[in-house]
Motif scaffolding. Sequence first.
Motif, PDB file in Angstrom:
ATOM      1  N   TRP A  29       0.820  -1.198   0.000  1.00  0.00           N
ATOM      2  CA  TRP A  29       0.000   0.000   0.000  1.00  0.00           C
ATOM      3  C   TRP A  29       0.866   1.265   0.000  1.00  0.00           C
ATOM      4  O   TRP A  29       1.917   1.299   0.639  1.00  0.00           O
ATOM      5  CB  TRP A  29      -0.893   0.036   1.249  1.00  0.00           C
ATOM      6  CG  TRP A  29      -2.076  -0.868   1.143  1.00  0.00           C
ATOM      7  CD1 TRP A  29      -2.131  -2.181   1.514  1.00  0.00           C
ATOM      8  CD2 TRP A  29      -3.371  -0.530   0.636  1.00  0.00           C
ATOM      9  NE1 TRP A  29      -3.386  -2.686   1.274  1.00  0.00           N
ATOM     10  CE2 TRP A  29      -4.171  -1.693   0.729  1.00  0.00           C
ATOM     11  CE3 TRP A  29      -3.941   0.629   0.100  1.00  0.00           C
ATOM     12  CZ2 TRP A  29      -5.500  -1.724   0.309  1.00  0.00           C
ATOM     13  CZ3 TRP A  29      -5.271   0.600  -0.304  1.00  0.00           C
ATOM     14  CH2 TRP A  29      -6.031  -0.565  -0.205  1.00  0.00           C
ATOM     15  N   LEU A 321      -8.054   5.965  -6.323  1.00  0.00           N
ATOM     16  CA  LEU A 321      -6.763   5.790  -5.640  1.00  0.00           C
ATOM     17  C   LEU A 321      -6.751   4.485  -4.846  1.00  0.00           C
ATOM     18  O   LEU A 321      -5.781   3.721  -4.874  1.00  0.00           O
ATOM     19  CB  LEU A 321      -6.480   6.985  -4.715  1.00  0.00           C
ATOM     20  CG  LEU A 321      -6.250   8.341  -5.403  1.00  0.00           C
ATOM     21  CD1 LEU A 321      -6.141   9.461  -4.357  1.00  0.00           C
ATOM     22  CD2 LEU A 321      -4.996   8.324  -6.274  1.00  0.00           C
ATOM     23  N   SER A 323      -8.378   1.806  -5.451  1.00  0.00           N
ATOM     24  CA  SER A 323      -8.276   0.661  -6.369  1.00  0.00           C
ATOM     25  C   SER A 323      -6.829   0.457  -6.822  1.00  0.00           C
ATOM     26  O   SER A 323      -6.453  -0.621  -7.256  1.00  0.00           O
ATOM     27  CB  SER A 323      -9.181   0.872  -7.585  1.00  0.00           C
ATOM     28  OG  SER A 323      -8.614   1.871  -8.436  1.00  0.00           O
ATOM     29  N   ARG A 324      -6.009   1.504  -6.709  1.00  0.00           N
ATOM     30  CA  ARG A 324      -4.585   1.372  -7.038  1.00  0.00           C
ATOM     31  C   ARG A 324      -3.742   1.202  -5.778  1.00  0.00           C
ATOM     32  O   ARG A 324      -2.541   1.457  -5.784  1.00  0.00           O
ATOM     33  CB  ARG A 324      -4.122   2.618  -7.788  1.00  0.00           C
ATOM     34  CG  ARG A 324      -4.855   2.798  -9.112  1.00  0.00           C
ATOM     35  CD  ARG A 324      -3.987   3.572 -10.063  1.00  0.00           C
ATOM     36  NE  ARG A 324      -4.398   3.350 -11.419  1.00  0.00           N
ATOM     37  CZ  ARG A 324      -3.645   3.661 -12.479  1.00  0.00           C
ATOM     38  NH1 ARG A 324      -2.456   4.200 -12.312  1.00  0.00           N
ATOM     39  NH2 ARG A 324      -4.079   3.445 -13.699  1.00  0.00           N
ATOM     40  N   LYS A 325      -4.372   0.817  -4.697  1.00  0.00           N
ATOM     41  CA  LYS A 325      -3.696   0.614  -3.401  1.00  0.00           C
ATOM     42  C   LYS A 325      -3.006   1.890  -2.897  1.00  0.00           C
ATOM     43  O   LYS A 325      -1.901   1.851  -2.336  1.00  0.00           O
ATOM     44  CB  LYS A 325      -2.708  -0.566  -3.449  1.00  0.00           C
ATOM     45  CG  LYS A 325      -3.410  -1.899  -3.685  1.00  0.00           C
ATOM     46  CD  LYS A 325      -2.507  -3.089  -3.373  1.00  0.00           C
ATOM     47  CE  LYS A 325      -2.701  -3.596  -1.953  1.00  0.00           C
ATOM     48  NZ  LYS A 325      -1.991  -4.851  -1.662  1.00  0.00           N
ATOM     49  N   ALA A 357      -1.461   8.377 -10.575  1.00  0.00           N
ATOM     50  CA  ALA A 357      -2.833   7.852 -10.454  1.00  0.00           C
ATOM     51  C   ALA A 357      -3.851   8.951 -10.768  1.00  0.00           C
ATOM     52  O   ALA A 357      -4.879   8.702 -11.406  1.00  0.00           O
ATOM     53  CB  ALA A 357      -3.052   7.294  -9.044  1.00  0.00           C
ATOM     54  N   TRP A 361      -6.668   8.897 -13.577  1.00  0.00           N
ATOM     55  CA  TRP A 361      -8.082   9.170 -13.249  1.00  0.00           C
ATOM     56  C   TRP A 361      -8.635  10.264 -14.180  1.00  0.00           C
ATOM     57  O   TRP A 361      -9.749  10.153 -14.700  1.00  0.00           O
ATOM     58  CB  TRP A 361      -8.155   9.607 -11.784  1.00  0.00           C
ATOM     59  CG  TRP A 361      -9.487  10.089 -11.297  1.00  0.00           C
ATOM     60  CD1 TRP A 361     -10.607   9.334 -11.054  1.00  0.00           C
ATOM     61  CD2 TRP A 361      -9.845  11.436 -10.955  1.00  0.00           C
ATOM     62  NE1 TRP A 361     -11.628  10.113 -10.586  1.00  0.00           N
ATOM     63  CE2 TRP A 361     -11.181  11.419 -10.511  1.00  0.00           C
ATOM     64  CE3 TRP A 361      -9.143  12.654 -10.960  1.00  0.00           C
ATOM     65  CZ2 TRP A 361     -11.850  12.573 -10.090  1.00  0.00           C
ATOM     66  CZ3 TRP A 361      -9.806  13.795 -10.539  1.00  0.00           C
ATOM     67  CH2 TRP A 361     -11.142  13.752 -10.116  1.00  0.00           C
ATOM     68  N   LYS A 364      -9.400   8.992 -17.660  1.00  0.00           N
ATOM     69  CA  LYS A 364     -10.374   7.876 -17.749  1.00  0.00           C
ATOM     70  C   LYS A 364     -11.401   8.092 -18.856  1.00  0.00           C
ATOM     71  O   LYS A 364     -11.957   9.188 -18.971  1.00  0.00           O
ATOM     72  CB  LYS A 364     -11.117   7.745 -16.412  1.00  0.00           C
ATOM     73  CG  LYS A 364     -10.631   6.600 -15.574  1.00  0.00           C
ATOM     74  CD  LYS A 364     -11.656   6.153 -14.519  1.00  0.00           C
ATOM     75  CE  LYS A 364     -12.366   7.309 -13.830  1.00  0.00           C
ATOM     76  NZ  LYS A 364     -13.261   6.851 -12.736  1.00  0.00           N
TER      77      LYS A 364
END
Lengths: 364, 364
Positions: A29, A321, A323-325, A357, A361, A364
Motif C-alpha cells: 500500500w 486511488l 483501487s490502485r492501493k 494515479a 483518473w 479515464k
Amino acid sequence: MSDLSSLAQPHVPALHAYTPGLQPTESGWVKLNTNECPYGPSPRAAEAIAAEIANAGDKLRLYPNPTSAPLRKFVAKLHGLAEENVLIGNGSDDVLNLLVRVFGGPSAVTAFTLPSYSLYPVLVAIQNGSVKAVEFDRSMRLPVDAIAASGAKAFFLTSPNAPTGVAFAPAEIEAVLQRFDGILVVDEAYAPFANADCVGLLAKYPRLVITRTLSKAHALAGLRVGYALAHPEVIGLLDRVRDSYNVNRLSQAGALAALSDTGYYDAIIGKINRTRDHWSAEWSERGWFTYESQANFIFTEPKNAAGEAGPAVAKSLYEFLLSRKILVRYFPSHALTASFLRISVGTDDEMLAVEQAIQAWLAK
Amino acid sequence: MSDLSSLAQPHVPALHAYTPGLQPTESGWVKLNTNECPYGPSPRAAEAIAAEIANAGDKLRLYPNPTSAPLRKFVAKLHGLAEENVLIGNGSDDVLNLLVRVFGGPSAVTAFTLPSYSLYPVLVAIQNGSVKAVEFDRSMRLPVDAIAASGAKAFFLTSPNAPTGVAFAPAEIEAVLQRFDGILVVDEAYAPFANADCVGLLAKYPRLVITRTLSKAHALAGLRVGYALAHPEVIGLLDRVRDSYNVNRLSQAGALAALSDTGYYDAIIGKINRTRDHWSAEWSERGWFTYESQANFIFTEPKNAAGEAGPAVAKSLYEFLLSRKILVRYFPSHALTASFLRISVGTDDEMLAVEQAIQAWLAK
C-alpha cells in the motif's frame, strides 16, 4: 437493552467508538491516510530501546518510572519550561482524554471547531458531556467571536488544523485567550511543520494548554508518546486522573532519545515541507482549490476532467486511488470537507505514484 | 479555589492520585515492594521487540494495530475463548479504568472488598461514583452475603487477594455470581501463582469479567500489558471507551512472544511458589501469623523479640528493613493490615537478605 448493557452507565451503550484511519496489515500500500511520517524515526530511538532490552529484557520485569521523569525533564528543557509544566501521555490522545476527564463531564460544555480532529466529540461523549461545535466557513479563518461566546469550560483548537492544514498565528490564538474565559487547548500535533507555535504564550496565559505528539514529525506513531504543556496547577489536575504507569519503559527511552536528535528531525521536517509545498503548488496550478498547509498533509479539492468539483468528484478520486492501493482520507460527513481529499505527505516516490494515479483518473 | 481549579469538574481538585510503591532509581536495593517478578521475562519478548525495531526502528513510524489483533487472538486461544471475549489494555490498570468508566459513574455504586487493591477507589473517585467497601474479617473468608447485598453495579474482587495472598476457590466465586446481580470483576493479577482460576466460569456467567496482567508472573511490568476476559457484549462496551491505540507496537509484540513461551513461565512460577512456601512456613513456625498465600508475595504479622505483634512492631521492622535498603510494603491505614508486612517473593539471595535482616532486628 440486554441485562448487561443495562448495567452500564445509561449513555455508554449508545456511544460510537472513534474510527481510526485504516491500518492495512498486508504490504504493497501507498499509505497516506493517517499523517504518519514517510521517513523512519531518529536511529537513536531504536538504539535506546535496544539498550533498554539488554540482558534478555531483564529490566522489563520492573515498573516504568511513574511520571516518566527523565523524559518529562527533557521535554521541559526543550521548550524552556519547568518540569511542573509538563505531563507525559500514552500518545497525545491520552492527554486529550485526561483534559476531557478534568474539564469536561456531565455539567460542562466542551467545544471545538468543525472541522477539526474528530476524536474530541468522541471523548466528550464518553464522559457524558455536552458538545458545542463552532463552525468554520470556507475561508477557514479563526472564528474568534464564536469561540469567545461558546460558553465552554474547555475549547479544543487544532493548530495547524486538521484536516485543512491551516495554521493560526500566535497573535490570533492570543486574541482568543484574551476573550475566551475557559481552558483553551491548542492541539499542536502538527506544529513542528508550521512557521510558529504557541509555546511563548504559556507564560502569560495560565488557561492555555498545548498538546504535542511524537506520532507525526517524530515518526513514532507506533510508540505512543505525547505530552501536555501547561500551568503547573493544570498539570496537577491532569495528574490526579492519569494512570500512574501510563507510559512504558520502551516508550520513555525511545522518545527521550528521539527528542535529543534535533538535527535529524530538522532535516526530515524540512524535506516533508518542501515536498508538501511542491505538490500543493502543483495541484493549485492545476486549478484545484488547496488550502495553504502548515502540516504534513495537503487538503485539496480535486476537479475531474470536465473541470467539476464536489463530493461525487472527491469520492470518485478517493475510490480510484484505493483501487490502485493508494490510501488517502476522505471526510464525507461535513459540507466543508466533502469535496476534498486529505493526502498525507509521503516520499517523493509515493507522491509521484499519487500524481500518476491522478493523471490516470483524469484520463479515464 | 483558584480560577483554574474552578474550571475543573467539581470533584476533581479534591481527588488523591493513586500512590504507587516506591520505584527507587538508584541501584543497591532489595526491591520486594511491588510484586514484580524476581526473574527476567522470557527471552522471546526481547527478541520480538528487537525484531520490531529492525531497520533503525522504521516500523515505529506506523500506528500500532488498533485492537492488538494478533495478541488478542493469541490470548483468546490460550484461554480457550473467542477473540470477541478479549480486550487488550495498557496494563490491567487500563482495563480496570475502562470497567469503571462503563459500569461506574455518578449514578452507580461501585464496590470492592477491604483490604484489596487500593486503585479501585481511586478509579471510582475519578469517575465521581459512589464507593461501597465490604470488609473482610481477620479470617479473610469471602463475605458472600455482604457482596450479594452491596447493591453495586460492579464489584471488584481480587483473587488471589492483595495484600493477603488468600485465594478464593472457583466454587466460592460461583456462589457470589449466583447471588450478586451486578458485574463481578475478578481481578486475577496473581492467578498464575494460584491453584485454580475462574476462566471456566465465563461460559456460564455473562456478568463475570476476569482481568489479567503480564506485570507479575510474566515479568513484564515495564511493558504495560493486561487484558480482560468477558462476554462479547461487555467487551463491546469497554471497546467504546477504550483509546483506539492504547497498546503500542513493542508491547503487542513483546507480550505475544512472552505468552507463547509457556514452558519458561511454568518453570519460574514453580520456583517462585516454592520460595514463597518455604518462607511462609519458616515465618509461621517462628510464630508469626502468616496467611496461606497463592500469590507471589507473603503477608505476615511479625513479632518482636518480646513476642509482641501489632502496628508498632510491623512499622519497626519495615523501617529496619528500609535502613538496610530492603524495600517491602507496609499498609498502616487499615486495622486488618496495620500489623502486617507484605513481602514480594524475591530470589533466594534476596529472601536470605530479608531473613538475615529480620534476625538482626530480633537481636537488636
